[in-house]
Design an enzyme around this catalytic site. Structure first.
Site, PDB file in Angstrom:
ATOM      1  N   LYS A  45       0.858  -1.208   0.000  1.00 46.96           N
ATOM      2  CA  LYS A  45       0.000   0.000   0.000  1.00 46.96           C
ATOM      3  C   LYS A  45       0.880   1.240   0.000  1.00 46.96           C
ATOM      4  CE  LYS A  45       0.966   1.167   4.503  1.00 46.96           C
ATOM      5  NZ  LYS A  45       1.811   2.297   4.874  1.00 46.96           N
ATOM      6  N   GLY A 132       7.543   1.157   4.894  1.00 42.91           N
ATOM      7  CA  GLY A 132       6.371   2.044   4.847  1.00 42.91           C
ATOM      8  C   GLY A 132       5.361   1.604   3.806  1.00 42.91           C
ATOM      9  N   GLY A 135       4.166  -4.254   3.883  1.00 40.42           N
ATOM     10  CA  GLY A 135       4.384  -5.638   3.421  1.00 40.42           C
ATOM     11  C   GLY A 135       4.075  -6.691   4.476  1.00 40.42           C
ATOM     12  N   GLY A 136       4.619  -6.543   5.667  1.00 39.37           N
ATOM     13  CA  GLY A 136       4.415  -7.540   6.736  1.00 39.37           C
ATOM     14  C   GLY A 136       2.944  -7.621   7.136  1.00 39.37           C
ATOM     15  N   ASP A 170      -2.025  -1.820  10.801  1.00 32.32           N
ATOM     16  CA  ASP A 170      -2.318  -1.749   9.358  1.00 32.32           C
ATOM     17  C   ASP A 170      -3.018  -3.001   8.841  1.00 32.32           C
ATOM     18  OD1 ASP A 170      -1.216   0.723   8.936  1.00 32.32           O
ATOM     19  OD2 ASP A 170       0.642  -0.004   8.023  1.00 32.32           O
TER      20      ASP A 170
HETATM   21  O1  C5P Z   1       0.454  -1.745  15.336  1.00 30.39           O
HETATM   22  P1  C5P Z   1       1.863  -1.995  14.955  1.00 30.39           P
HETATM   23  O2  C5P Z   1       2.468  -3.145  15.725  1.00 30.39           O
HETATM   24  O3  C5P Z   1       2.075  -2.141  13.486  1.00 30.39           O
HETATM   25  O4  C5P Z   1       2.682  -0.719  15.379  1.00 30.39           O
HETATM   26  C1  C5P Z   1       4.083  -0.664  15.481  1.00 30.39           C
HETATM   27  C2  C5P Z   1       4.449   0.463  16.405  1.00 30.39           C
HETATM   28  O5  C5P Z   1       4.107   1.715  15.803  1.00 30.39           O
HETATM   29  C3  C5P Z   1       3.688   0.441  17.712  1.00 30.39           C
HETATM   30  O6  C5P Z   1       4.383  -0.322  18.669  1.00 30.39           O
HETATM   31  C4  C5P Z   1       3.644   1.894  18.096  1.00 30.39           C
HETATM   32  O7  C5P Z   1       4.876   2.267  18.675  1.00 30.39           O
HETATM   33  C5  C5P Z   1       3.559   2.600  16.762  1.00 30.39           C
HETATM   34  N1  C5P Z   1       2.174   2.946  16.391  1.00 30.39           N
HETATM   35  C6  C5P Z   1       1.533   3.989  17.040  1.00 30.39           C
HETATM   36  N2  C5P Z   1       0.245   4.307  16.698  1.00 30.39           N
HETATM   37  C7  C5P Z   1      -0.383   3.665  15.700  1.00 30.39           C
HETATM   38  C8  C5P Z   1       0.270   2.608  15.009  1.00 30.39           C
HETATM   39  C9  C5P Z   1       1.537   2.280  15.382  1.00 30.39           C
HETATM   40  O8  C5P Z   1       2.099   4.605  17.956  1.00 30.39           O
HETATM   41  N3  C5P Z   1      -1.618   4.013  15.364  1.00 30.39           N
END
Ligand code: C5P
Length: 329
Positions: A45, A132, A135-136, A170
């Site tokens: 994306k 960014g 992918g994961g 995501d």
């Molecule tokens: O949700 P995800 O594990 O992909 O997020 C990775 C890191 O990005 C989280 O641990 C957090 O530090 C930050 N994050 C955030 N707010 C979001 C999404 C991600 O602070 N809405």
């Protein structure tokens, strides 16, 4: 519900043992049609907008972001195994471990329905990692959706959303993909009309030769770079009305701090503009930059120029996968 799924699984495992006259024959036949191998594509994306609204008490940040899937994809092959393990083989050895979101996704689905069927996940990576481009997260969503279709699981939309949200912010977007406004942590997904401006028909995705930790980029974002959701709402409205969004609304709250902190990204943005890109934006928390083109020939010319300068550049386009791209053999 569990009982039905367990039965389907028993039938899958015992499919050669079950008599054609057995009362469970219909299940056995259904299992047989679902075969032992399943392929699925996981698309990347870009973020057209990314407004970070503020930090929450749980440490996450509230967002408003307009995301669009693009036709750069990873390929995942799932194979039923004789044991009850979840195994991963990935073309990037550093991703071949139990921390990979695809392994966690498979465990989550199996736990939710008390399924013991083993599965080998082969993951052919094309989407750059920690880039960014999601992918994961996309890989994880693809595994959930593929298992649901392949194993004919009875999972409601809220089951899918729960699992996706627990895997990452995501991941819910990738359950549907296409064009959507995502809010909250990212888990509140509102699909937008599948309109895409002609001026953005072709997309160059440039991945600078660094990886960026999402958590670090969130941590380093000064509160002065927070915004409200004005940009994301304006872009959503424009696209829903079939109009090209205003350039100033294609805003990413992270762009200022990422360009300031990572000179490689700032240099890449300058080089893209100099080579003829009409404008350039950061995708997600970066470091990937995207630039839109209306003509393929121009996009290709700029791609070749940047590649000759040593950059990793993909020529892509927006894609709206209508149905999940799952192929069962
Ligand atoms: O949700 P995800 O594990 O992909 O997020 C990775 C890191 O990005 C989280 O641990 C957090 O530090 C930050 N994050 C955030 N707010 C979001 C999404 C991600 O602070 N809405």
């Amino acid at each position: 519900m569990h009982w039905t799924n367990d039965l389907i699984f028993l039938c899958m495992l015992d499919k050669y043992l079950i008599s054609m006259h057995n009362a469970r024959m219909s299940h056995a036949q259904r299992a047989r049609t679902s075969s032992d191998v399943c392929f699925v594509r996981a698309y990347a994306k870009i973020n057209l907008t990314l407004d970070v609204l503020g930090r929450r008490a749980d440490g996450y940040h509230d967002l408003a972001t307009v995301m669009q899937t693009v036709d750069l994809y990873d390929t995942i092959c799932l194979t039923a195994t004789e044991d009850s393990r979840v195994q991963l083989a990935c073309t990037k050895p550093e991703l071949s471990n139990g921390d990979n979101l695809v392994v966690q996704a498979a465990h989550l689905v199996r736990q939710r329905l008390a399924i013991r069927q083993g599965v080998l996940i082969e993951l052919h990576k094309h989407i750059p990692m920690a880039a960014g481009l999601g992918g994961g997260s996309s890989d994880a969503a693809a595994v959930i959706l593929a298992l649901q279709q392949w194993w004919r699981l009875h999972l409601s939309h809220s089951d899918l959303l729960d699992m996706a949200t627990s895997l990452g912010s995501d991941v819910p977007f990738f359950l549907t993909g296409g064009l959507a406004l995502c809010e909250g942590r990212g888990e509140r997904v509102t699909a937008l009309a599948p309109y895409w401006p002609r001026s953005m028909r072709w997309l160059l995705l440039l991945k600078p030769a660094i990886s960026i930790s999402t958590a670090a980029v969130f941590r380093n974002l000064p509160a002065s770079d927070y915004s409200d959701d004005t940009h994301s709402r304006a872009v959503s409205r424009a696209l829903n009305a079939g109009q090209t969004p205003q350039l100033e609304d294609l805003h990413n709250s992270f762009e200022r701090s990422v360009l300031g902190r990572y000179p490689e990204v700032a240099r890449a943005k300058g080089d893209l503009l100099q080579a003829g890109a009409p404008f350039v934006r950061l995708s997600g928390t970066g470091p990937t930059l995207y630039a839109p083109f209306s003509e393929l020939a121009n996009a290709q010319k700029v791609q070749e120029q940047l590649q000759s300068q040593g950059y990793e550049v993909y020529l892509s386009r927006a894609i709206h996968p209508n149905v999940v791209d799952v192929n069962v053999y």
